[in-house]
Structures are given as C-alpha cells and as structure tokens.
Design a protein around this motif. Structure first.
Motif, mmCIF file in Angstrom:
data_model
loop_
_atom_site.group_PDB
_atom_site.id
_atom_site.type_symbol
_atom_site.label_atom_id
_atom_site.label_comp_id
_atom_site.label_asym_id
_atom_site.label_seq_id
_atom_site.Cartn_x
_atom_site.Cartn_y
_atom_site.Cartn_z
ATOM 1 N N GLN A 2 28.741 52.445 41.605
ATOM 2 C CA GLN A 2 28.958 53.006 42.936
ATOM 3 C C GLN A 2 30.390 53.484 43.150
ATOM 4 O OE1 GLN A 2 27.429 50.019 42.392
ATOM 5 N NE2 GLN A 2 25.316 50.539 42.912
ATOM 6 N N GLY A 3 31.222 53.318 42.124
ATOM 7 C CA GLY A 3 32.612 53.739 42.231
ATOM 8 C C GLY A 3 33.569 52.578 42.041
ATOM 9 N N GLU A 4 34.858 52.849 42.235
ATOM 10 C CA GLU A 4 35.874 51.816 42.066
ATOM 11 C C GLU A 4 36.023 50.996 43.342
ATOM 12 O OE1 GLU A 4 39.542 53.556 40.818
ATOM 13 O OE2 GLU A 4 38.811 54.015 38.805
ATOM 14 N N LEU A 5 36.243 49.708 43.159
ATOM 15 C CA LEU A 5 36.551 48.804 44.264
ATOM 16 C C LEU A 5 37.911 48.189 43.989
ATOM 17 C CD1 LEU A 5 33.105 46.973 44.593
ATOM 18 C CD2 LEU A 5 33.956 48.859 45.986
ATOM 19 N N LEU A 6 38.806 48.246 44.949
ATOM 20 C CA LEU A 6 40.179 47.792 44.755
ATOM 21 C C LEU A 6 40.352 46.365 45.272
ATOM 22 C CD1 LEU A 6 42.128 51.006 45.838
ATOM 23 C CD2 LEU A 6 41.210 50.392 43.587
ATOM 24 N N ALA A 7 41.192 45.620 44.573
ATOM 25 C CA ALA A 7 41.474 44.244 44.972
ATOM 26 C C ALA A 7 42.780 43.800 44.349
ATOM 27 C CB ALA A 7 40.349 43.307 44.539
ATOM 28 N N GLU A 8 43.431 42.836 44.988
ATOM 29 C CA GLU A 8 44.667 42.277 44.453
ATOM 30 C C GLU A 8 44.392 41.265 43.342
ATOM 31 O OE1 GLU A 8 46.996 40.644 47.570
ATOM 32 O OE2 GLU A 8 47.076 42.507 48.724
ATOM 33 N N ARG A 9 43.208 40.648 43.387
ATOM 34 C CA ARG A 9 42.831 39.657 42.374
ATOM 35 C C ARG A 9 41.364 39.878 42.014
ATOM 36 N NH1 ARG A 9 44.832 37.626 46.856
ATOM 37 N NH2 ARG A 9 46.839 36.529 46.898
ATOM 38 N N VAL A 10 41.014 39.568 40.773
ATOM 39 C CA VAL A 10 39.628 39.637 40.316
ATOM 40 C C VAL A 10 39.318 38.354 39.558
ATOM 41 C CG1 VAL A 10 37.959 40.816 38.835
ATOM 42 C CG2 VAL A 10 39.591 42.163 40.194
ATOM 43 N N VAL A 11 38.196 37.741 39.912
ATOM 44 C CA VAL A 11 37.710 36.553 39.216
ATOM 45 C C VAL A 11 36.444 36.937 38.467
ATOM 46 C CG1 VAL A 11 36.758 34.224 39.458
ATOM 47 C CG2 VAL A 11 38.646 34.967 40.931
ATOM 48 N N VAL A 12 36.408 36.688 37.156
ATOM 49 C CA VAL A 12 35.214 36.942 36.361
ATOM 50 C C VAL A 12 34.485 35.614 36.179
ATOM 51 C CG1 VAL A 12 34.279 37.794 34.196
ATOM 52 C CG2 VAL A 12 36.293 38.885 35.197
ATOM 53 N N ALA A 13 33.307 35.529 36.795
ATOM 54 C CA ALA A 13 32.456 34.346 36.707
ATOM 55 C C ALA A 13 31.057 34.819 36.321
ATOM 56 C CB ALA A 13 32.443 33.587 38.027
ATOM 57 N N GLY A 14 30.986 35.526 35.218
ATOM 58 C CA GLY A 14 29.767 36.207 34.822
ATOM 59 C C GLY A 14 28.844 35.411 33.939
ATOM 60 N N GLY A 15 29.051 34.099 33.818
ATOM 61 C CA GLY A 15 28.164 33.291 33.005
ATOM 62 C C GLY A 15 28.072 33.797 31.584
ATOM 63 N N ALA A 16 26.854 33.901 31.064
ATOM 64 C CA ALA A 16 26.651 34.332 29.683
ATOM 65 C C ALA A 16 27.094 35.762 29.433
ATOM 66 C CB ALA A 16 25.173 34.176 29.313
ATOM 67 N N TRP A 17 27.284 36.546 30.494
ATOM 68 C CA TRP A 17 27.685 37.942 30.366
ATOM 69 C C TRP A 17 29.203 38.125 30.405
ATOM 70 C CZ3 TRP A 17 23.220 36.224 32.306
ATOM 71 C CH2 TRP A 17 22.041 36.860 31.909
ATOM 72 N N THR A 18 29.959 37.045 30.512
ATOM 73 C CA THR A 18 31.409 37.133 30.655
ATOM 74 C C THR A 18 32.071 37.805 29.458
ATOM 75 O OG1 THR A 18 31.487 35.197 32.102
ATOM 76 C CG2 THR A 18 33.522 35.777 30.940
ATOM 77 N N GLY A 19 31.635 37.455 28.242
ATOM 78 C CA GLY A 19 32.235 38.046 27.049
ATOM 79 C C GLY A 19 32.114 39.548 27.025
ATOM 80 N N GLY A 20 30.950 40.065 27.373
ATOM 81 C CA GLY A 20 30.758 41.503 27.402
ATOM 82 C C GLY A 20 31.574 42.173 28.477
ATOM 83 N N LEU A 21 31.702 41.538 29.622
ATOM 84 C CA LEU A 21 32.487 42.106 30.716
ATOM 85 C C LEU A 21 33.954 42.274 30.325
ATOM 86 C CD1 LEU A 21 31.011 40.087 33.720
ATOM 87 C CD2 LEU A 21 30.991 42.583 33.502
ATOM 88 N N LEU A 22 34.475 41.298 29.585
ATOM 89 C CA LEU A 22 35.905 41.273 29.301
ATOM 90 C C LEU A 22 36.276 41.783 27.910
ATOM 91 C CD1 LEU A 22 36.878 37.823 30.853
ATOM 92 C CD2 LEU A 22 37.618 40.075 31.640
ATOM 93 N N LEU A 23 35.317 42.264 27.157
ATOM 94 C CA LEU A 23 35.574 42.568 25.760
ATOM 95 C C LEU A 23 36.710 43.561 25.576
ATOM 96 C CD1 LEU A 23 34.616 41.829 22.953
ATOM 97 C CD2 LEU A 23 32.991 43.737 23.056
ATOM 98 N N SER A 24 36.816 44.573 26.415
ATOM 99 C CA SER A 24 37.863 45.588 26.252
ATOM 100 C C SER A 24 39.247 45.039 26.558
ATOM 101 C CB SER A 24 37.573 46.792 27.153
ATOM 102 O OG SER A 24 37.643 46.422 28.519
ATOM 103 N N LEU A 25 39.322 43.948 27.338
ATOM 104 C CA LEU A 25 40.611 43.362 27.701
ATOM 105 C C LEU A 25 40.936 42.132 26.871
ATOM 106 C CD1 LEU A 25 40.360 43.564 31.603
ATOM 107 C CD2 LEU A 25 41.502 45.160 30.059
ATOM 108 N N GLY A 26 39.971 41.649 26.116
ATOM 109 C CA GLY A 26 40.118 40.386 25.411
ATOM 110 C C GLY A 26 39.295 39.326 26.101
ATOM 111 N N ALA A 27 38.280 38.838 25.419
ATOM 112 C CA ALA A 27 37.329 37.930 26.049
ATOM 113 C C ALA A 27 37.296 36.588 25.343
ATOM 114 C CB ALA A 27 35.927 38.553 26.010
ATOM 115 N N PRO A 28 37.151 35.493 26.096
ATOM 116 C CA PRO A 28 36.943 34.191 25.458
ATOM 117 C C PRO A 28 35.584 34.140 24.786
ATOM 118 C CG PRO A 28 36.672 34.014 27.830
ATOM 119 C CD PRO A 28 37.152 35.406 27.567
#
Length: 371
Positions: free
Chosen positions: A189-215
């Motif tokens: 739906q487009g970009e959403l701006l925020a001062e902080r972002v929390v990734v709590a994506g469960g089993a999908w967390t690795g895929g969400l963060l892969l481009s930035l470095g994922a646990p």
C-alpha cells in the motif's frame, strides 16, 4: 509518521504494541494476514516450558517473569474486554522416568519453582484418569494454562480499545533506511514512516530482515489435535515422552505435538493425528473413544537453544527485534515484551539483556548464504 511500527500481529507483536502504547508511543501494528492467526493461535497454552530443566537459563528467566505476571494480566484483559483467556492453574504432571534428580537440581536454582516427587499411588491420586503402569512422576502444581485463541481475541480487543492502529493484510516487503537509521517500512500500500520499527514476525522474521541481516530463525511445524469430551474427564496437564495432553474447562482435551522442519508448510498429516491419538490413549484410556473435533498445524519461530532475540538491530538504528521464541512464546511473552519495551524506552531493563542480544556474526552468515 508514527512513533513506532510493529511488524507482526501475533502474541509477541500485539503485546509489544500494547506495552509501547502504554508508555506513551503512537503505535501502528501491521500483519501479513489477520492478527493472531499463526503460532500464537495454534499453541497449547501451557505456561511452562516442557521439561523446563532442559532449557538454558535465559528461557527460564523470561518464563518466570511471565508466570508471575500472567494471573493479573489475564484478569485485566477479562475486565477490559469481556474476553476470558481462561487462565487456569491445574498443574503439570511429568511422567517420564528418571527426571526427578535433574528436575530437583534445576529447581534449587529457581526458588519460585515448586516440584514434588510422586510415587505410583500419588501419581494416580493426582490424576485418577491415568492408565495403570506409571510408577513415578514430577508434579508441578503451580503451572497454569491459557486458551490461545481466546487470549489472542482479548489482546486484539484491548489494542482496539486503546486506539492502536491495526492494519491486517499489510505485508511488509522492505524497510526504509536512511544514513544507517530506519525511517519506516515498505508495503504493497506504500511506505509508512516511523521513528522506530519492531520486527516481531515469528517464523517469518528471517525473511523480513534478510536484506539487512537476520538472526537465524526458521519455521518448525507443530501439529496437534483436539478431542471433544465431557467436562471433568481429565484434571491435570500431563506430559510423557514429549507428548502432552491439556484439559480445557469445557471438556475439550488438546493433544500434541510434533517438531517438523518442513519449511513454511502448514499442512496436516494423518500419521501425526494417529500418533497423538495413540499417545493420548496410552496416558488416559478414556480418550481412545472420544471424537477428534479438530486437527491443525502452526509454524513456530525456531532459534538456537530456543533463546529469543530481543533488542536493537546491531547495524540499523531504531530497528528492533522481538522474535525466535520457538516453543515458548506464550510463557516468555510478558517478560520478553517488557524487556523490549525497557530497551526501546531507555528504562532500566527488567533483566540482563545480554543473553538475547543479536549477534552480527549471525548476520554475516545469512548474507553470504543469500548472495
């Protein structure tokens, strides 16, 4: 622009959003589908790690914080929303032979834990519905349970009442980063701006963060079944040979579960259902004649040793992670989300954050594999 975006609408994401909102932040919660429909919904709701003495201390620490807080939290949700999570303290009976010595040694280091060694008469006195032949047990009378779907409904209603902006069916495809700091997320739906972002994506967390470095978090499928029975058939939660049965207030009995590394496949198998039925009947013969009302699967966020990653991303300022709780998301939830909230708000942390810190070394491995 909002103060904080939470990516992931499971228990950890919703509880993080609730706590951050209560600290005065304007919070937006995003979920790839409907909130509360993944592992948080699918779990059994035992408020203890299975065989807790087998887990490392960081798991026990978050579990103990959560166990102490859950009775008042469940009551608060009931009073606020009218939805009852059905917190029920009916104890956990562990029937595996040879557990007493290691369990007792573990309990000596955790003074709030109560354990009792039971001989054969005491085992069957504790749970009269048990089959004959169980000669010893470890009884944990303080262990409670909740009904996960009801907990998730209550928590979502609580967020709505607070005015948290919940956006279902809003998958995140990337993060907006400027000069080493997160400034928002990218969605269909487009970009959403925020001062902080929390990734709590469960089993999908690795895929969400892969481009930035994922646990290193991977999906681990768990299947379970639900029997329809009369109230009072079974009184205690029972654990034996890695299989458990959980009696609900209305007579339903949940039996599970499996550990399957099959990627993001949530399909169910007849073989698993048969295994659970047979294991349940060996424990409580009366279950053999009950109909199976439901059979489902969920994807746990597997992590090394089951220790979650909680805290700031080491390379992107303003980006935080709360994920990797594996089999113990419910029983670590309040402690984990309180720790995250303390770290974001700059408060003295509720516990030592170092065991949950995200290591850059994990990221370099993931990046090299992705390139």
């Amino acid at each position: 622009m909002t103060d904080c975006i939470v990516v992931g609408g499971g228990l950890i994401g919703m509880l993080s959003a609730r706590m951050l909102h209560d600290q005065g932040l304007d919070v937006t919660l995003l979920d790839r589908q409907e909130p509360g429909q993944e592992a948080s919904w699918a779990g059994g709701g035992i408020l203890s790690p299975l065989y807790p003495w087998r887990f490392p201390d960081p798991v026990t620490h978050l579990a103990s914080l959560t166990q102490a807080a859950f009775p008042s939290f469940a009551d608060e949700l009931l009073q606020e929303t009218g939805e009852d999570p059905q917190w029920t303290q009916n104890g956990l009976l562990v029937l595996d032979p040879g557990q007493w010595d290691v369990a007792q040694a573990w309990a000596r280091r955790w003074p709030d834990v109560q354990l009792e060694a039971l001989d054969q008469p005491a085992v069957h006195g504790c749970e009269p519905a048990l089959a004959e032949g169980f000669d010893q047990g470890v009884w944990m009378p303080r262990v409670a349970q909740v009904r996960n779907p009801r907990l998730m409904r209550a928590l979502q209603h609580s967020l709505v009442r607070r005015g948290v902006d919940i956006r279902p069916r809003t998958p995140v495809s990337g993060f907006r980063v400027r000069s080493g700091r997160v400034t928002g997320v990218i969605t269909e739906q487009g970009e959403l701006l925020a001062e902080r972002v929390v990734v709590a994506g469960g089993a999908w967390t690795g895929g969400l963060l892969l481009s930035l470095g994922a646990p290193p978090i991977e999906p681990v499928r768990g299947q379970m079944i639900l029997f329809r029975g009369p109230p009072g058939l079974l009184s205690r939660m029972v654990l034996n040979d890695d299989q458990y049965i959980i009696p609900r207030r209305d007579g339903h009995v949940l039996a599970g579960s499996s550990l399957e590394r099959v990627g993001f496949d949530k399909s169910i198998t007849e073989a698993a259902a048969q295994t659970f039925r047979e294991a349940a009947a060996r424990l409580v013969p009366a279950l053999a004649d009950l109909p199976i009302e439901k059979h489902w699967a969920g994807l746990r966020p597997g992590s090394p040793q089951g220790i979650p990653y909680i805290g700031p991303h080491p390379e992107v300022e303003g980006l935080f992670v709360n994920a990797g709780h594996y089999r113990n998301g419910v029983v670590m939830s309040i402690g984990a989300c309180r720790l995250l909230t303390d770290l974001i708000m700059g408060h003295a942390p509720i516990c030592d954050p170092s065991p949950y810190r995200i290591d850059r070394a994990d990221f370099s491995v993931r990046r090299s594999n992705a390139n």
